[in-house]
Scaffold this active site. Structure first.
Site, PDB file in Angstrom:
ATOM      1  N   SER A  50       0.801  -1.060   0.086  1.00  0.00           N
ATOM      2  CA  SER A  50      -0.002   0.097  -0.042  1.00  0.00           C
ATOM      3  C   SER A  50       0.776   1.218  -0.026  1.00  0.00           C
ATOM      4  CB  SER A  50      -0.930  -0.070   1.298  1.00  0.00           C
ATOM      5  OG  SER A  50      -0.202   0.086   2.156  1.00  0.00           O
ATOM      6  N   LYS A  51       0.258   2.302   0.057  1.00  0.00           N
ATOM      7  CA  LYS A  51       0.883   3.535  -0.090  1.00  0.00           C
ATOM      8  C   LYS A  51       1.850   3.708   1.170  1.00  0.00           C
ATOM      9  CE  LYS A  51      -1.838   6.396  -2.920  1.00  0.00           C
ATOM     10  NZ  LYS A  51      -3.328   6.660  -2.674  1.00  0.00           N
TER      11      LYS A  51
END
Ligand code: GLU
Length: 460
Positions: free
Chosen positions: A235-236
Site C-alpha cells: 500500500s501507499k
C-alpha cells in the site's frame, strides 16, 4: 482466448493492477487471442475521468496495447437490464420490497450474534413486481457447493449456504458489481478471467449467475497479492505504488514490466525478459501460488540493466524531461547524447542520471562546500591554476590527458588522484563525476577555463 483487464477508475493504476493487466495481456498475446479493456466506472462518486486517463496512459506506456476501443460500464445499462431481465424471466431472480431499515436491522442483529449478515429471503416467494425502492435479488441455491478449478489456486469451493440472495439490480436501477461483471464477461465472450485474489469471494456468486444464465463459464485465475517488505499488503505506506510514480521517478517501462512479470511468474531461474520474450514463454500454469514481495532493489537492478541497454540517442531523449525538471531546457542534442553516454552507468533511474548530468548544462556549477573547503586550499588553487595553460587546447586523447595529470602529480610529489580532484571539483562541482577527459571534451576549453577561474575565485 479472450482476456480482459477491468479496472475501476477510482485511483491511479497501481502496480498490483498493472500486474493483473500484464498477465491477462501475456496470456492473450501468447495464445494469439484478444485482450480487451473495460473501465468499471459505475461508482459515480469515486470514479474520475482523470483516473481513466491515467490508467490508459500507464498501460500504453507499459506497452500493453488492447484490442478495440475500451468499453465503459456506464454506457452498457441496456445490456445489464437485458441480463437481469433474463434472470427474472427464468425465475432465478425476484423483486424484493423490504425497506432498507429492515435490512439494516437484520444486519445489526446478525452482527450482534456474530453471524454473517444475510438476507432472510422474506420476498423470495411472494411473486412481487417492480416498485419504487424495490431491488432485484438473485435466488441463491440454499445448499450445495459452488466450485471451480482455479488456474492459480487449483480446486476452490464455497458452501452455497454461505452466500445469500444477492442484490443484482439496485433500487436506482443500476446493476450491482457482480451482475455487471457477469453480463459484461458473457456478452464480451471472455474466456479467461485473471484478477487479484481479493475477488475470490465474488467468484462463486458470479458462477451461480453464469449457471442460471446458462452461459459458458470462463476459467478463473486469482493472482496472489503483492506484499511490502513487512509482508503486509502493498500500500501507499510502502512508498510509491502507482505506475505513474515509477514513471516520474525515472524507471523505464521495460524494467517495470519485467519486474512485474516476475512477481508471480517464472521461467526457470531467468530474470531478464523483454515483453516479446515473456510473451513466447508465458503459460498460465507457470503462475505461482504464493504471495510475492515487492523488492525495490531488484527493480533498481533491472532498471540499471535496461538503461545500459538503451542506445545513447534514446537515453538522451529519455533524460530530457528529467533535466527539464531541474530547470535545464533547450539542450543541444549532440552534447546531451555525449553527456548521457558518460552517466549511463552511474545511476539507477533516469532521474539520477539527469542529476548526475546536470553539471554539464548549468551556466555556473555550484561547488560542494565541504569539498571546496578540503580541496581549494592554497595548494589546491595552485594545482588548479597549473591547468589553465595546459587546457588552452583539448588534450588529444585520454592518454594525453593522463600524461598531463602524471606530469603535474610528479612535479608536486602527490598522487594522480590528488592532482585531479581540484579540477574535478571546479568542472563538475563535486568529487565524484564521469571521467575527467570525457567531461573536458563535452564542456570544451572555453567552459573549462571559466569554471576553473570561478573555482579560483570561490571564497578567495
Ligand atoms: N473492477 C474490479 C477491480 O478493479 C475488477 C473486476 C474483475 O476483474 O472482475 O477490482
Amino acid at each position: 482466448m479472450k482476456t480482459r483487464f477491468a479496472p475501476s477508475p477510482t485511483g491511479h493504476l497501481h502496480v498490483g493492477g498493472a500486474r493483473t493487466a500484464l498477465f491477462n495481456w501475456l496470456a492473450a498475446r501468447h495464445a494469439g487471442g484478444e485482450f480487451v479493456l473495460r473501465i468499471e466506472d459505475t461508482d459515480l462518486q469515486r470514479s474520475k475521468p482523470e483516473y481513466t486517463r491515467d490508467i490508459l496512459s500507464s498501460l500504453s506506456w507499459l506497452g500493453l496495447d488492447s484490442d478495440g476501443e475500451p468499453v465503459y460500464q456506464t454506457q452498457r445499462a441496456e445490456i445489464y437490464s437485458e441480463y437481469a431481465g433474463r434472470l427474472l424471466a427464468s425465475g432465478d431472480a425476484y423483486w424484493c420490497h423490504c425497506p432498507q431499515e429492515r435490512i439494516d436491522e437484520a444486519r445489526r442483529l446478525a452482527l450482534e450474534n456474530k453471524d454473517k449478515p444475510r438476507y432472510d429471503g422474506r420476498c423470495r416467494d411472494l411473486g412481487l413486481g417492480p416498485a419504487p425502492g424495490a431491488v432485484l435479488r438473485f435466488k441463491c441455491p440454499p445448499d450445495g457447493l459452488t466450485g471451480w478449478n482455479d488456474i492459480v489456486k487449483g480446486p476452490v469451493s464455497f458452501d452455497n449456504g454461505e452466500l445469500d440472495d444477492l442484490v443484482i439490480v439496485r433500487s436506482d436501477g443500476f446493476p450491482t458489481y457482480n451482475m455487471a461483471v457477469v453480463a459484461d464477461d458473457v456478452s464480451m465472450g471472455i474466456t479467461h478471467v485473471l484478477r487479484g485474489d481479493d475477488h475470490v469471494n465474488n467468484t462463486p456468486r458470479q458462477l451461480l449467475l453464469y449457471r442460471a444464465l446458462k452461459a459458458p463459464e470462463p476459467e478463473f485465475g486469482h493472482l496472489p497479492m503483492i506484499m511490502g517488505g513487512d509482508r503486509k499488503r502493498l500500500s501507499k505506506r510502502h512508498g510509491a505504488t502507482s505506475v505513474l510514480a515509477f514513471r516520474e521517478m525515472g524507471y523505464l517501462p521495460q524494467a517495470l514490466v519485467n519486474y512485474l512479470a516476475r512477481l508471480g511468474w517464472s521461467s526457470g531461474d531467468r530474470e531478464i525478459f523483454t515483453l516479446a520474450e515473456m510473451t513466447s514463454l508465458f503459460s498460465l500454469s507457470s503462475i505461482g501460488k504464493s504471495a510475492a514481495v515487492f523488492n525495490g532493489d531488484k527493480l533498481d537492478w533491472l532498471n540499471a540493466h535496461y538503461i545500459k541497454e538503451t542506445p545513447e540517442e534514446g537515453l538522451a531523449e529519455l533524460m530530457r524531461p528529467f533535466l527539464a525538471g531541474l530547470g535545464l531546457t533547450g539542450l543541444d542534442e549532440g552534447k546531451l547524447q555525449a553527456a548521457a553516454g558518460t552517466v549511463r552507468e552511474r545511476g539507477k533511474t533516469l532521474r539520477e542520471l539527469a542529476e548526475k548530468a546536470a553539471f554539464y548544462f548549468r551556466g555556473k556549477v555550484e561547488l560542494d562546500p565541504k569539498a571546496a573547503d578540503k580541496l581549494l586550499t592554497e595548494e589546491g588553487r595552485d594545482i588548479l591554476r597549473g591547468y589553465l595553460p595546459a587546457l588552452e587546447r583539448l588534450p588529444e586523447s585520454a592518454e594525453d590527458f593522463d600524461a598531463l595529470l602524471d606530469s603535474i602529480s610528479r612535479r608536486r610529489g602527490i598522487k594522480k588522484g590528488a592532482a585531479a580532484q581540484p579540477l574535478r571539483l571546479a568542472l563538475t562541482g563535486s568529487t565524484a563525476s564521469p571521467g575527467l577527459y570525457e567531461v573536458l571534451v563535452i564542456l570544451g576549453t572555453e567552459t573549462a577555463r571559466r569554471r576553473i577561474e570561478a573555482a579560483l575565485e570561490f571564497r578567495a
